[in-house]
Motif scaffolding. Sequence first.
Motif, PDB file in Angstrom:
ATOM      1  N   SER A 164       0.809  -1.306  -0.382  1.00  0.00           N
ATOM      2  CA  SER A 164      -0.091  -0.018   0.397  1.00  0.00           C
ATOM      3  C   SER A 164       1.218   0.708  -0.439  1.00  0.00           C
ATOM      4  O   SER A 164       2.191   1.754   0.150  1.00  0.00           O
ATOM      5  N   ASP A 165       0.169   1.957  -0.371  1.00  0.00           N
ATOM      6  CA  ASP A 165       1.390   3.358  -0.224  1.00  0.00           C
ATOM      7  C   ASP A 165       1.526   3.939   1.522  1.00  0.00           C
ATOM      8  O   ASP A 165       2.944   4.547   0.996  1.00  0.00           O
ATOM      9  N   ASP A 222       2.081   1.085   3.623  1.00  0.00           N
ATOM     10  CA  ASP A 222       3.564   0.660   4.047  1.00  0.00           C
ATOM     11  C   ASP A 222       4.336   0.935   2.567  1.00  0.00           C
ATOM     12  O   ASP A 222       6.126   1.256   3.841  1.00  0.00           O
TER      13      ASP A 222
END
Length: 191
Positions: free
Chosen positions: A44-45, A47
């Motif tokens: 994800s962005d 992460d």
Amino acid sequence: MAGASAPQSPVASAEAADSPAQLIRQAGLAVAAALDAITLSLLSDIDALAVLGAVEQLGRRVDAARVSTATDVADRSRSILGHDSLAWKQGASNSTDLITRLTRVSAREANRRVRLGGSVSQRRAGTSVLPPYYPAVAAGLTCGDLGVDAAEAIVTALDKVSPRVAPDDLLTAERALVAAATGASTEETRG
């Protein structure tokens, strides 16, 4: 060339399982395994940003260790030590030769690390240990808050003015520059 005909590999020597080098190798294997397990494009962005920050922080700590270990080896390899010089014992012509052989970095990079380390590492004076010339830079570099490039820039700037500045003023300037570089400005360091 003085010394043995070929440099001895410190890796080839028998090491205890809990030696500093073995502990670092084990940590390196753990980091490599963690990095290999990550598929960056699937993160994800949030992460992806967290991984970027974590990798950068780790890299800075490793960079600081590269500086300090190269500086230590260079100190142990001073030509004034003669046959007690680590470089001589390992069959290298000087500290730069020894560092480049073991690390496979360029002579320029080896010298860069040693030059910076000379300003931010503890120094020996006989049997005493003296603090680094620039303790705030040393602390920021060691904990990973300050990168090598920023540390070099600060040390270079301070070296230029140090002959003309009172030691207390130099320390204040050093702290302000480190705070600004790390985003940790306080009322004291803005002063």
